[in-house]
Design an enzyme around this catalytic site. Structure first.
Site, PDB file in Angstrom:
ATOM      1  N   LYS A 214      -3.037  -0.695  -0.281  1.00 56.98           N
ATOM      2  CA  LYS A 214      -2.296  -0.894   0.952  1.00 56.98           C
ATOM      3  C   LYS A 214      -2.855  -0.111   2.128  1.00 56.98           C
ATOM      4  O   LYS A 214      -2.928  -0.617   3.241  1.00 56.98           O
ATOM      5  CB  LYS A 214      -0.829  -0.498   0.747  1.00 56.98           C
ATOM      6  CG  LYS A 214      -0.074  -1.388  -0.214  1.00 56.98           C
ATOM      7  CD  LYS A 214       1.379  -0.943  -0.315  1.00 56.98           C
ATOM      8  CE  LYS A 214       2.162  -1.854  -1.251  1.00 56.98           C
ATOM      9  NZ  LYS A 214       3.580  -1.454  -1.340  1.00 56.98           N
ATOM     10  N   GLU A 215      -3.212   1.147   1.901  1.00 55.14           N
ATOM     11  CA  GLU A 215      -3.495   2.035   3.018  1.00 55.14           C
ATOM     12  C   GLU A 215      -4.949   1.942   3.472  1.00 55.14           C
ATOM     13  O   GLU A 215      -5.863   1.792   2.662  1.00 55.14           O
ATOM     14  CB  GLU A 215      -3.168   3.477   2.633  1.00 55.14           C
ATOM     15  CG  GLU A 215      -1.691   3.698   2.322  1.00 55.14           C
ATOM     16  CD  GLU A 215      -1.387   5.144   2.011  1.00 55.14           C
ATOM     17  OE1 GLU A 215      -2.312   5.990   2.149  1.00 55.14           O
ATOM     18  OE2 GLU A 215      -0.247   5.440   1.626  1.00 55.14           O
ATOM     19  N   ALA A 216      -5.132   2.074   4.783  1.00 52.84           N
ATOM     20  CA  ALA A 216      -6.479   1.989   5.356  1.00 52.84           C
ATOM     21  C   ALA A 216      -7.387   3.076   4.814  1.00 52.84           C
ATOM     22  O   ALA A 216      -8.572   2.848   4.569  1.00 52.84           O
ATOM     23  CB  ALA A 216      -6.401   2.088   6.880  1.00 52.84           C
TER      24      ALA A 216
ATOM     25  N   ILE B 276      -8.633   1.968   1.434  1.00 55.29           N
ATOM     26  CA  ILE B 276      -9.649   0.923   1.574  1.00 55.29           C
ATOM     27  C   ILE B 276     -10.963   1.525   2.058  1.00 55.29           C
ATOM     28  O   ILE B 276     -12.041   1.164   1.583  1.00 55.29           O
ATOM     29  CB  ILE B 276      -9.158  -0.163   2.544  1.00 55.29           C
ATOM     30  CG1 ILE B 276      -7.958  -0.888   1.944  1.00 55.29           C
ATOM     31  CG2 ILE B 276     -10.264  -1.159   2.867  1.00 55.29           C
ATOM     32  CD1 ILE B 276      -7.278  -1.828   2.903  1.00 55.29           C
TER      33      ILE B 276
ATOM     34  N   SER C 207      -0.886  -0.305   6.939  1.00 52.38           N
ATOM     35  CA  SER C 207      -1.514   0.952   6.600  1.00 52.38           C
ATOM     36  C   SER C 207      -2.198   1.650   7.764  1.00 52.38           C
ATOM     37  O   SER C 207      -2.626   2.775   7.640  1.00 52.38           O
ATOM     38  CB  SER C 207      -2.544   0.723   5.497  1.00 52.38           C
ATOM     39  OG  SER C 207      -3.549  -0.131   5.970  1.00 52.38           O
TER      40      SER C 207
END
Length: 394
Positions: free
Chosen positions: A84-86, A89, A372
């Site tokens: 989900k979170e940047a 990623i 995110s």
């Protein structure tokens, strides 16, 4: 072992010995019963244990030497679902880029180029395979943008990113969509529930509809049981305004008309609403919806992540330049790095211009990426209501 990992990877990984650890890494590459959501979240974790596991997992792939970049990206993303979170990623894609650049030093002289080219292909994939996007990015534009910027200096990106190479990447993405596990519109939604929508015909009245917020889009259905949405409203570039304790409206402050898409048996039909007026059942519900929608109006999450990455890297090299001095070597390094990232001045602008005026609901799974980008904010000042809503009778 896989069942234990799926149930609780944090505790499981910290309690196993080195032999079991190595066996687990191998099994995660070959078993089909791995929970891909759980694996993606664990790989993107910030704890030192997670970071070591991510590095070991990525290095557990067979050597990517001389393997086509898009083929490698497909293989990589097929094994798990991006979290989900940047920040998660970012860690995962950084590790991917480092391995590919290390395995292919003649193609990429630095991993940052591989990182950004991967997102360039993801943006192209969204543009090419979203049925609601009518005006597709041409091969000439894709090649020109990347060739003109990413390979402006061979010393900065390596000598293999030629027009032919980029054109081949384009052709393969067009011919075969980048895919990971498919999901339904209902799964992993940021918000879902009943709202009332003001009708767009002459007899104004509130219509009860089932709404889902996901992928920087609002989907609404006639009933909760419908599998396919009736209308899709992409949120990029829109504005949100509170009308009362229960109601609020979404509108476009630039071109007046919201480019929503109505899905019919004959295919998608472009809408012409000037605004959507929505009403919740309680002030609490209204606030939840407004906060969630506002966080998704910021823009394309992929583009925001690229922009943030670019800013971070430019600042990093500005600091390095200041530390080294004003010698020609440091200036040349800074220029090459800025050249290699300025492609996204073109690529992201193409998508920002186009996505603001047409529906986009990426088939590539970046649904949770939208929520995110918590560190990036974009104030959306209220504007004056623009009168009665246009509509197409839906």
């Amino acid at each position: 072992m896989i069942k234990q990992f799926n149930k609780g990877p944090d505790q499981f990984v910290q309690t196993i010995d080195s032999t079991t650890y190595d066996k687990l890494i191998n099994l995660l590459h070959i078993r089909d019963d791995v929970n891909k959501v759980v694996l993606g979240v664990f790989l993107g974790g910030s704890h030192p244990t997670n970071k070591k596991f991510l590095n070991d997992y990525v290095n557990g792939f067979e050597a990517w030497t001389n393997k086509e970049f898009d083929e490698t990206l497909r293989e990589f993303l097929a094994r798990f679902r991006l979290p989900k979170e940047a920040q998660q990623i970012d860690r995962i894609m950084e590790c991917f880029a480092h391995k590919y650049a290390r395995d292919n030093p003649d193609r990429f002289s630095d991993p940052d180029t591989a990182y950004l080219l991967a997102f360039s292909l993801i943006l192209l994939n969204t543009d090419a395979h979203n049925i609601n996007i009518k005006h597709k990015m041409s091969k000439r534009v894709f090649v020109h943008n990347n060739l003109n910027e990413l390979v402006k200096g061979k010393n900065s990106t390596g000598g293999q990113l030629t027009a032919d190479y980029l054109g081949a990447l384009y052709d393969r993405i067009i011919a075969s969509e980048l895919k990971i596990d498919s999901d339904t519109i209902f799964s992993n939604a940021l918000m879902k529930g009943w709202l009332h929508k003001m009708s767009s015909n002459h007899k104004k009245h509130w219509q009860r509809r089932w709404f889902v917020l996901k992928n920087n889009c609002i989907y609404y259905f006639s009933t909760k049981k419908n599998e396919h949405p009736k209308v899709i409203i992409p949120l990029e570039g829109l504005r949100l305004r509170k009308l009362s304790e229960l109601s609020f409206e979404i509108h476009d402050a630039t071109i007046s008309t919201i480019k929503s898409v109505k899905l019919t048996t004959n295919g998608p039909v472009e809408g012409n609403h000037q605004k959507y007026m929505l009403k919740a059942s309680s002030p609490e519900e209204a606030n939840k919806w407004m906060e969630s929608i506002a966080s998704n109006i910021l823009g394309s999450p992929v583009i925001l992540l690229i922009k943030r990455k670019k800013r971070m890297l430019v600042r990093k090299h500005q600091v390095e330049e200041g530390a080294v001095g004003n010698g020609s070597g440091s200036i040349r390094s800074k220029v090459h790095r800025e050249d290699s990232f300025s492609v996204f001045g073109s690529l992201t602008q193409h998508h920002e211009d186009s996505l603001g005026s047409r529906a986009r609901c990426s088939s590539f799974d970046f649904d949770s990426l939208a929520q995110s980008i918590g560190t990036i904010t974009d104030d959306c000042p209220p504007t004056t209501a623009d009168g009665g809503s246009g509509g197409d009778g839906r």
